[in-house]
Enzyme design. Structure first.
Site, PDB file in Angstrom:
ATOM      1  N   GLN A 160     -21.063  22.779  11.777  1.00 14.40           N
ATOM      2  CA  GLN A 160     -20.149  21.835  11.060  1.00 14.40           C
ATOM      3  C   GLN A 160     -18.712  22.803   9.871  1.00 14.40           C
ATOM      4  OE1 GLN A 160     -23.218  19.415  10.305  1.00 14.40           O
ATOM      5  NE2 GLN A 160     -22.090  18.032  10.114  1.00 14.40           N
ATOM      6  N   HIS A 190     -17.009  21.581  24.874  1.00 12.53           N
ATOM      7  CA  HIS A 190     -16.096  22.752  25.554  1.00 12.53           C
ATOM      8  C   HIS A 190     -16.154  22.136  26.533  1.00 12.53           C
ATOM      9  CE1 HIS A 190     -16.231  26.391  23.378  1.00 12.53           C
ATOM     10  NE2 HIS A 190     -15.479  25.705  21.801  1.00 12.53           N
ATOM     11  N   ASP A 206     -14.727  24.587  16.905  1.00 13.46           N
ATOM     12  CA  ASP A 206     -13.984  25.753  17.168  1.00 13.46           C
ATOM     13  C   ASP A 206     -13.952  26.445  16.097  1.00 13.46           C
ATOM     14  OD1 ASP A 206     -14.343  25.540  19.659  1.00 13.46           O
ATOM     15  OD2 ASP A 206     -12.860  26.536  20.717  1.00 13.46           O
ATOM     16  N   ARG A 234     -28.121  24.531   0.485  1.00 12.51           N
ATOM     17  CA  ARG A 234     -28.879  24.422   0.973  1.00 12.51           C
ATOM     18  C   ARG A 234     -26.812  24.547   2.698  1.00 12.51           C
ATOM     19  NH1 ARG A 234     -29.889  19.386   5.178  1.00 12.51           N
ATOM     20  NH2 ARG A 234     -30.624  20.909   6.619  1.00 12.51           N
ATOM     21  N   HIS A 284     -29.717  24.175  12.729  1.00  9.44           N
ATOM     22  CA  HIS A 284     -29.290  23.232  12.148  1.00  9.44           C
ATOM     23  C   HIS A 284     -28.964  22.452  13.818  1.00  9.44           C
ATOM     24  CE1 HIS A 284     -28.060  20.151   8.802  1.00  9.44           C
ATOM     25  NE2 HIS A 284     -27.470  19.533  10.021  1.00  9.44           N
ATOM     26  N   ASN A 332     -33.400  20.830  10.846  1.00 13.74           N
ATOM     27  CA  ASN A 332     -33.108  19.905  10.068  1.00 13.74           C
ATOM     28  C   ASN A 332     -33.593  18.890  11.400  1.00 13.74           C
ATOM     29  OD1 ASN A 332     -31.327  18.776   8.176  1.00 13.74           O
ATOM     30  ND2 ASN A 332     -29.814  18.048  10.244  1.00 13.74           N
ATOM     31  N   GLU A 333     -33.645  18.074  10.757  1.00 11.80           N
ATOM     32  CA  GLU A 333     -33.916  15.947  11.656  1.00 11.80           C
ATOM     33  C   GLU A 333     -34.376  16.529  13.008  1.00 11.80           C
ATOM     34  OE1 GLU A 333     -29.837  14.641  10.938  1.00 11.80           O
ATOM     35  OE2 GLU A 333     -30.480  13.845   8.417  1.00 11.80           O
ATOM     36  N   ASN A 361     -34.054  13.788   4.370  1.00 15.00           N
ATOM     37  CA  ASN A 361     -33.626  13.419   4.412  1.00 15.00           C
ATOM     38  C   ASN A 361     -33.155  11.919   4.093  1.00 15.00           C
ATOM     39  OD1 ASN A 361     -32.242  15.972   4.429  1.00 15.00           O
ATOM     40  ND2 ASN A 361     -30.716  15.950   6.656  1.00 15.00           N
ATOM     41  N   TYR A 367     -29.592   8.372   3.759  1.00 16.42           N
ATOM     42  CA  TYR A 367     -28.392   8.418   3.619  1.00 16.42           C
ATOM     43  C   TYR A 367     -28.928   6.293   3.106  1.00 16.42           C
ATOM     44  CZ  TYR A 367     -27.035  11.890   5.540  1.00 16.42           C
ATOM     45  OH  TYR A 367     -25.641  13.324   5.038  1.00 16.42           O
ATOM     46  N   GLU A 393     -30.491  15.922   2.234  1.00 18.45           N
ATOM     47  CA  GLU A 393     -28.870  15.325   2.264  1.00 18.45           C
ATOM     48  C   GLU A 393     -29.296  14.081   1.652  1.00 18.45           C
ATOM     49  OE1 GLU A 393     -27.854  14.922   6.132  1.00 18.45           O
ATOM     50  OE2 GLU A 393     -28.317  17.382   6.883  1.00 18.45           O
TER      51      GLU A 393
HETATM   52  C1  NAG Z   1     -24.558   3.408   5.324  1.00 18.66           C
HETATM   53  O1  NAG Z   1     -23.795   2.567   5.235  1.00 18.66           O
HETATM   54  C2  NAG Z   1     -22.841   1.554   5.104  1.00 18.66           C
HETATM   55  C3  NAG Z   1     -22.434   0.629   4.832  1.00 18.66           C
HETATM   56  O2  NAG Z   1     -23.777   0.069   4.021  1.00 18.66           O
HETATM   57  C4  NAG Z   1     -21.900   1.953   5.808  1.00 18.66           C
HETATM   58  O3  NAG Z   1     -20.989   1.791   6.126  1.00 18.66           O
HETATM   59  C5  NAG Z   1     -22.318   3.745   6.033  1.00 18.66           C
HETATM   60  O4  NAG Z   1     -21.276   4.180   7.316  1.00 18.66           O
HETATM   61  C6  NAG Z   1     -23.921   4.263   6.472  1.00 18.66           C
HETATM   62  N1  NAG Z   1     -23.692   4.989   6.201  1.00 18.66           N
HETATM   63  C7  NAG Z   1     -24.760   6.544   7.576  1.00 18.66           C
HETATM   64  C8  NAG Z   1     -24.954   7.664   7.311  1.00 18.66           C
HETATM   65  O5  NAG Z   1     -25.229   5.661   8.333  1.00 18.66           O
END
Ligand code: NAG
Ligand code: NAG
Ligand code: NAG
Ligand code: NAG
Ligand code: NAG
Ligand code: NAG
Length: 479
Positions: free
Chosen positions: A37, A57, A70, A95, A140, A184-185, A326, A328, A382
């Site tokens: 990334q 690619h 790239d 990390r 990763h 990772n994941e 991780n 989110y 994360e």
């Molecule tokens: C987490 O949830 C929000 C909506 O509340 C969304 O906009 C966002 O894309 C989500 N993030 C991930 C990593 O899924």
């Protein structure tokens, strides 16, 4: 129901403890990236092709804008700017991941690419010179393409290749790197053997992903034991694995929804965590039951999910020094059949809502991990918030305020042993299929400037204060 009782018990015991807006004094804060990334230089100085290079690619339509990694953020040349950003953040820890095909272009020890070793030595030395500890992810998602040509992760021979690669890393970097993550994941990257568009894009759903899972768990355990036997006495580091989950919350109070939430947790995180971190070892019982029953109903002579021998169960159980997590978002779940047959989704038998930003999900997930897999310190490797560019990212500051607040409650009120946190991400990166259309960075990358200039965003200013003081501004608003 058993899970809910456990969770309540943990809360009750822990709420006796102190609650302040301060993190533990030795808490490690920082930010994260991954090689594909950010590094770019995809074929420079002897680097070999990875499955990400190969896929993007040959199938550029899998990344929005037909972009690819790239060049990415050119961290291969601009890593000192990354270190500068980490300093600006007052980070204790960085990390990053090592690209297997940069140090072993063919995946095997036939050719050790000294230029690749030099690059990571330079990065590690620059970090340490600035008082920043490296936390290194070995894998990763960027398998050398040479190893995909022999089948990739579903081929159990990859255990040996991964152990040899890991040994090379410990030999070259382990004198200075004390924090290691094998993978990772795996829940995410084993999907590369179940669907198109996730490298290596070899869809054999409900079969290939389970074979890959089995190899990855064995490879992780072998690397931990190898470190234990060959390096721990001299290097004294810690080896873990990073597992991801969006917290599955039952849609209603019904028993069915509670069971659906448990299935979702076990298929996403438990599948990898239970063999390594639980007291019993092996795959979670509900995962075993679901896949075995569906495989039998499909008329197969064997389960699509391979089995561990008793010896393997005992060898894998306990093969970690800490738990990388991780997280989110949160989802709401209810029972239901979805996805093609066969597939992991179908086996899970859960309908999942879109992800929602709800910080209490992080707190619940931390408590769940601590109660399911007691005895392991946790590093959140994360957590972060996407937006669509710009340095005035008040939305990201709000996200971090809420989620760091939830983590603080888990530590100070619930007694969950979280010892570190790396935000995703240090800089705006190539977000896989989404390319550069979404941004997660605390620092912006100017893709048009010759040096890909990094500039801290407003969220970086906020985080640098939290990292420096190890304290959340007192007016954090949790729920
Ligand atoms: C987490 O949830 C929000 C909506 O509340 C969304 O906009 C966002 O894309 C989500 N993030 C991930 C990593 O899924
Ligand atoms: C909580 O911590 C603060 C600051 O360290 C201390 O003054 C206070 O006495 C503690 N409270 C309890 C209940 O332990
Ligand atoms: C190993 O590291 C731990 C902390 O990570 C430390 O407490 C211990 O003293 C170290 N041991 C040696 C022999 O360096
Ligand atoms: C769920 O249980 C809580 C507490 O027992 C109760 O307050 C709430 O009304 C219930 N919700 C539903 C949808 O049944
Ligand atoms: C950032 O955006 C917020 C909300 O739109 C606004 O109040 C603030 O003035 C902006 N700050 C800067 C420096 O542009
Ligand atoms: C790019 O980096 C080089 C080397 O550090 C430096 O000499 C040059 O001034 C930089 N250019 C820009 C546009 O930042």
């Amino acid at each position: 129901m058993r899970l809910l009782i456990t969770f309540t018990a943990v809360l009750a015991v822990a709420s006796a403890q102190n609650a302040t807006n301060r993190f533990p004094a030795d808490f490690m804060f920082g930010a994260a990236t991954a090689a594909y990334q950010v590094e770019g230089a995809w074929n420079e100085d002897g680097k070999g092709e990875s499955i990400q290079d190969y896929m993007f690619h040959n199938y550029p339509e899998y990344m929005i804008g037909e972009d690819n990694g790239d060049v990415a953020c050119d961290s291969y040349h601009q890593y000192l700017q990354d270190v500068e950003m980490l300093k600006t953040l007052n980070a204790d820890i960085y990390r990053f991941s090592i690209a297997w095909s940069r140090v072993l272009p063919n995946g095997d020890l036939d050719f050790i690419n000294q230029a690749g070793i030099d690059y990571y030595n330079n990065l590690i030395d620059a970090l340490l010179a600035n008082g920043i500890q490296p936390l290194v992810t070995m894998y990763h998602w960027d398998l050398p393409q040479a190893l995909q040509y022999i089948g990739g992760w579903p081929n159990e021979l990859l255990v040996d290749y991964f152990v040899e690669y890991a040994r090379l890393l410990f030999q070259n970097f382990g004198d200075r790197v004390k924090w290691w993550l094998t993978f990772n994941e795996p829940h995410q990257f084993t999907m590369g053997y179940a669907m198109l568009g996730v490298a290596p894009s070899q869809p054999a759903p409900g079969i290939g992903d389970y074979l890959a899972t089995h190899t990855v768990i064995k490879a992780h355990a072998r690397v931990w034991h190898m470190y234990d036997e060959e390096f721990r006495a001299t290097q004294n580091g810690s080896v873990g694995i990073t597992l991801n989950m969006d917290w599955p919350e039952p849609e209603t109070n019904s028993t069915e929804d509670a069971e659906a939430a448990d299935r979702a947790r076990q298929f996403v995180m438990g599948m990898f965590a239970h063999p390594i971190y639980s007291q019993d070892g092996d795959y979670p019982a509900v995962v075993r039951q679901q896949v075995d029953a569906n495989s039998a109903a499909e008329g197969r002579p064997r389960s699509r999910l391979p089995t561990f021998t008793q010896e393997e169960i005992e060898y894998i159980r306990g093969s970690a020094d800490f738990f990388g997590m991780n997280h989110y978002n949160t989802t709401f779940v209810t029972p239901g059949l979805t996805g093609e047959s066969p597939s992991k989704t179908r086996d899970t038998a859960v309908i999942t809502s879109d992800p929602v930003r709800l910080p209490w999900g992080l707190r619940k997930q931390l408590n769940w991990v601590a109660s399911q897999y007691p005895g392991y310190p946790i590093i959140i490797t994360e957590n972060g918030r996407l937006n669509f560019g710009g340095r005035n990212d008040t939305d990201r500051i709000e996200y971090y305020t809420e989620y760091l607040g939830a983590m603080l409650e888990a530590i100070n009120t619930d007694g969950v042993p979280v010892i570190g946190y790396t935000a995703w991400s240090l800089i705006d990166t190539i977000e896989w299929n989404l390319g550069f259309t979404v941004t997660y960075g605390l620092c912006e990358v100017d893709k048009t400037s010759p040096n890909m200039t990094r500039t801290p965003k407003e969220s970086a200013a906020f985080m640098s204060e939290v990292f420096r003081t190890k304290e959340l501004p007192s007016q954090y608003n949790l729920y």
